[in-house]
Structure formats: C-alpha cells, structure tokens
Design an enzyme around this catalytic site. Structure first.
Site, PDB file in Angstrom:
ATOM      1  N   GLU A 307       0.872  -1.178   0.000  1.00 28.58           N
ATOM      2  CA  GLU A 307       0.000   0.000   0.000  1.00 28.58           C
ATOM      3  C   GLU A 307       0.902   1.219   0.000  1.00 28.58           C
ATOM      4  O   GLU A 307       1.801   1.338   0.827  1.00 28.58           O
ATOM      5  CB  GLU A 307      -0.914  -0.025   1.223  1.00 28.58           C
ATOM      6  CG  GLU A 307      -2.115   0.910   1.099  1.00 28.58           C
ATOM      7  CD  GLU A 307      -1.919   2.230   1.793  1.00 28.58           C
ATOM      8  OE1 GLU A 307      -1.619   3.223   1.080  1.00 28.58           O
ATOM      9  OE2 GLU A 307      -2.037   2.283   3.024  1.00 28.58           O
ATOM     10  N   CYS A 341      -2.564   8.054   4.637  1.00 34.50           N
ATOM     11  CA  CYS A 341      -2.552   7.638   3.225  1.00 34.50           C
ATOM     12  C   CYS A 341      -3.814   8.106   2.518  1.00 34.50           C
ATOM     13  O   CYS A 341      -3.817   8.322   1.311  1.00 34.50           O
ATOM     14  CB  CYS A 341      -2.457   6.115   3.124  1.00 34.50           C
ATOM     15  SG  CYS A 341      -1.077   5.418   4.025  1.00 34.50           S
TER      16      CYS A 341
END
Length: 556
Positions: A307, A341
C-alpha cells in the site's frame, strides 16, 4: 468481546459434515477521554511517565536482545530535542541470522491449529483494549505526534480490530472447504507460505505495523518485522505485547534496519516467501524490482502486497451540502497533519459554491490549533513526523508561493525550531493539471481547483486521469443522478470511495482499505479475504473405495 459459536457446517451436496466455529467480534468502541473519565486519567499518567525519558530498544531475534554499533534515535516530532527511543539498526549478518532462525521455527508453528494461533491475537487485543491501552496510546502520541483521538482510533481501536477480525477470519476460513464425491472426501488445508515474510511498516499508523507482522504470523508464517524508525517506541510496545500473549520466539523477529540494507538482505535470500509493505512508491518499486531480478534463486514466487499512498480527492457538485463538505474536508485534509494515506489533498469545487465554501473553510482554519498534543489537549494536529518530511513539504510551500498558477489562500508557513510544524495550508490553482494536483505531499496542504459549474462531467474525467494514484476519494452531491454518474466515471479512481463523507476514516471490517494503480496491490486489509493472501492452500483427496482395474469399461 469475543464469542465462539459451535456450528455444524455442511457442504451444499450434503456429502460431508464437519464442525466449525463462527466467531463473533465487534469493532472496538472509541473512548471519549472526557474530563474526569478513567481513560483520561490513565492516559495522562502514562504520558507523564514518558516525559523526558529515552527508551532503549534492541533488535530481537528469538529471545536474544541484540545491540549493533549503528545507534539511532527516535525524536518526538513536536519537540525534537526529546529523544523518545534509542535503538540500533540490524546489519546484514543479523538479518540473515534472523531469517535462518525463523525458517527453522516455521514448520512447528505452521502445524499448530489455527485456533491456537488466533488465541494469541485475541489475547493481545484484550490486553491493548485494557491494561496496555494508555501506554500504547502515549507512545504513539509522543513518538508519532498524534492527538488523543488520532492515537485512540489508530493504536487502540484499529489495532484491536485488526487482531480480532483477522483472527475471526482465519478461524472461519477453515470452514471454506471443497465438495466431496461418492467414495472420496476432499479437504483444503490452509498452510502458511514456505519461507519467511518480510513486514515493512510505515510511521503513520501503529496499527498498520501490528497488522503487517501479525496477520501473516496468524496464518502460520514466520515474519521479519522492520518497524519504522519514527514509530519505534509504539511498535516495540506492540511487539512485546504479542510476545507476552504467547507468540513464540522466532515467529516474529523485531528488526529495526536501514531500508536499503533490509531490502537487499531479504530479497537476496532463497527463503523469501512474501513481502507485506506499506510505504512510498519508490521503495515498493525497488523491492519489486529486486524480487524480479532474484527470481531464479527463490524456492517460491514471493507474494508481494503493498500500500503506497494516494492523491485523494473531494469532488463537490453544486447540489452538495456545504457544511458537510467544509467539515469533512477540514478533517480529511488536516487531521494528523495530512499524514494519512487517505488524506484529501485535492478538491474540486463549482464556481457558484466556492465563495461560500471558501469563507467557511477560512472561518474554521482560523480556529485550528497546531501545537503540542500532550501539553495542550485542544490541539487539532501537531508537527509532521521528521526533518525529511518537513523539508519536502516546505519545498511545496515555496513552489506554491512562486508559481503563477497557484495562490495561497490560508497558511503557507512552517517552522522547525522546536518541532516540525507546518501550518494548515489551502491553495487555489488555476491549472487542474499542476504538479501539486498530481503528486503526494503527505502534509497539511490542500489544493482547490474551482471549475465552471456546468463542466462537472469534464471534471469527473479530469479527476480520474490527473494522478497516478487511486486510493481514496469522495463525492459530495445530493443529486442522485450525479452520484450514479460519478460512481461510473470514478470506478477505478479510488479503492475506498465515499459518498457525502470524507476520504479518511476507514474502519476495519466496515471499509476494508486499499487502492490500485500506484496506490498498491489493493489486498484490502481489514476485510475477510486478506488472510487468504498469506496462505498456500493444499487440497487433500482421500479415496475410500479401492481402484480394482486399470481398464475403462468401454475398452471391453
């Protein structure tokens, strides 16, 4: 919090029955920390206990605490004169020693019933929920610069949820079995991967480190955990809790290390079976390339899960609820200093609504307090994580000040004298394709493109094509046709997509998290399928009727 419910599972053709357990867990409640509450007293005491202290954190291989000569320090982001932790980098030799010790321990661990492995995570979740909650939160606040609520939703709620739900999913996976046929039975065995898994963790969520290392271990794997330098204290607390709750030695090795040294060492080992990564695109690409270059030496094709962040959008339609837009954007763009994020960093607003939205954003902006989250609990967000991050964000602010396309509407200043402080910054761009709309900044910087109200269809396509990332995004509209239209155009623009809600705040088991394109491999940790990523299933067919002839009947 946890209940096992015995059940009899039956295949759809009815040939086979076997007992399995349904596991009932719920999301961990988020505590309020209101004045006079016990959790507030406990946390304030834990924070007091850490004031001015420097924790010593070794590398841990098996039960051996190892110190190398390469000494490093974790600094508190909002007070960089405070050395939160003294630790050391594992060298290549120690990393290789850890690999061999893990691989030697793998078989026995993999053969343990999944229920036994899951109990360790259930126990660790209960310990973090109760007696260790204040300590883990305090270490996250001081070490990673989080406010109370940001630490609570991460190092308590999300980490607890990862442990409980992944343990639940692991147990329930056992009931996913193939069908039988007359005279034979078929069984799926969910083995761990043959070799070791490298877990490379980021600074921004204590929970992510616990998940990257804990979930592969739950599934019968052995793990080399490289915690982030800037999340060392909280990560070590989580590691110790796992060990105290029954995680055997050599199953998870705790290895602070220089990124390239760690990457070179793991990708050079024939035993590499997987990489579980959260971090930057360049680092992930480097690891992937190294795996590709070394394919001939591995016993297996390594699993690579990653990720890598995003350039997350808020799209505002003329039918949007303005207050919802403003409050959601403030939280998404500026909570934890934009270092999630999923944080919103680009926003698209129709010209008819921009004056009102701008006015309300500026009104809230004036009230936002940036400071020390320990000394002043009214702080909305604190310093960014370290000097590198501060320097990178400062370059973007300088760029915004000098670019003819960009106008700073609010904020724009920074100061690293005491801590790495950056003002919440709102920028208006004339060019929707400016680099500031494409590249991840990972700081409290929001750029707004104001579009002619009637060109919203063009803007939706623009959102989809502007950035290489595709992690999160939000659409604010009351018009159902526009909501439907946006969902089709933006189908591949975000892995976590929100309608009339901010782009941050995914909850384990409710919104499993991850995106594709440059944002990663989208394996959805927090979802029921994530555990399957860390298994190598074996199917066993057992025949109960002996074969008595080699010929087929039609052969005569």
């Amino acid at each position: 919090m946890l209940r096992l419910r015995g059940a009899v599972c039956q295949s759809w053709r009815g040939f086979k029955t076997f007992s399995c357990s349904a596991v009932e867990v719920k999301n961990e409640p988020i505590l309020g920390f209101n004045n006079g509450s016990q959790e507030r007293k406990d946390l304030l005491q834990a924070l007091e206990n850490l004031k001015g202290k420097t924790e010593e954190i070794p590398c841990v291989v098996g039960d051996e605490h190892v110190w190398t000569k390469d000494i490093r320090y974790q600094l508190s982001p909002f007070n960089h004169s405070h050395k939160v932790a003294k630790f050391c980098y594992a060298d290549k030799e120690l990393i290789n020693k850890a690999i061999l010790a893990s691989v030697a321990a793998r078989r026995e661990w993999d053969l343990k019933p999944v229920q036994d492995r899951a109990q360790i995570l259930f126990k660790a979740a209960d310990v973090i929920s109760g007696p260790k909650r204040a300590e883990v939160l305090a270490k996250t606040m001081i070490g990673q610069g989080k406010t109370i609520i940001q630490a609570e939703i991460d190092a308590a709620a999300e980490l607890i949820d990862f442990f409980r739900f992944n343990a639940k999913h692991a147990i329930e996976l056992e009931s996913q079995q193939p069908i039988d046929a007359p005279g034979s039975t078929n069984t799926m065995i969910y083995r761990g991967l043959e070799g070791f898994v490298a877990a490379v963790a980021p600074f921004n969520f204590t929970a992510i480190g616990g998940n990257l290392a804990g979930t592969p271990a739950l599934m019968g794997n052995v793990v080399l955990w490289k915690p982030s330098d800037t999340a060392m204290s909280a990560s070590y607390a989580v590691y110790k809790i796992l060990r105290e709750c029954g995680m055997p030695p050599n199953i998870i090795q705790f290895l602070p290390a220089d990124g390239p040294v760690f990457g070179d060492s793991i990708t050079a080992s024939e035993h590499l079976a997987g990489i579980n990564f959260t971090g930057s695109v360049p680092t992930f690409k480097r690891l992937w390339k190294q795996v590709g270059e070394n394919l001939d030496r591995y016993k297996n094709f390594p699993r690579i899960a990653g990720e890598c962040g995003g350039k997350n959008f808020h799209f505002v339609h003329k039918s949007a609820d303005v207050q919802s837009v403003v409050m959601g954007t403030i939280r998404s763009a500026f909570e934890y200093g934009g270092q999630k994020c999923s944080a919103c960093s680009r926003m698209y607003v129709p010209d008819t609504l921009w004056p009102q939205i701008k006015q309300e954003l500026l009104s809230v902006h004036k009230q936002i307090k940036v400071g020390d989250p320990v000394e002043d609990l009214s702080t909305f967000f604190s310093a960014v994580i370290d000097d590198k991050s501060f320097g990178r964000i400062k370059k973007w602010l300088d760029y915004a000040k000098s670019s003819p396309n960009l106008k700073i509407v609010a904020g724009g200043n920074c100061d690293d004298q005491k801590g790495y402080f950056v003002e919440p910054t709102i920028i208006e761009t004339k060019d929707p394709q400016d680099d500031i709309m494409k590249e991840e900044i990972f700081g409290p910087v929001l750029t707004v493109y104001v579009y002619p109200e009637d060109t919203y269809k063009t803007v939706l396509n623009l959102i989809d094509s502007t950035s290489p990332y595709a992690l999160t995004g939000a659409v604010f509209a009351q018009d159902k046709n526009v909501i439907d239209e946006a969902a089709k155009v933006l189908r591949n623009a975000a892995g976590n997509y929100y309608v009339n809600d901010k782009s941050t705040g995914s909850i384990v088991a409710q919104q499993p998290f991850g995106g594709a394109r440059a944002s990663g491999t989208n394996d959805k940790p927090g979802g029921p399928h994530y555990v399957l990523r860390w298994t190598s299933p074996q199917v066993v067919k057992e025949t109960h009727v002996p074969l008595t002839d080699w010929k087929y009947l039609y052969m005569g």
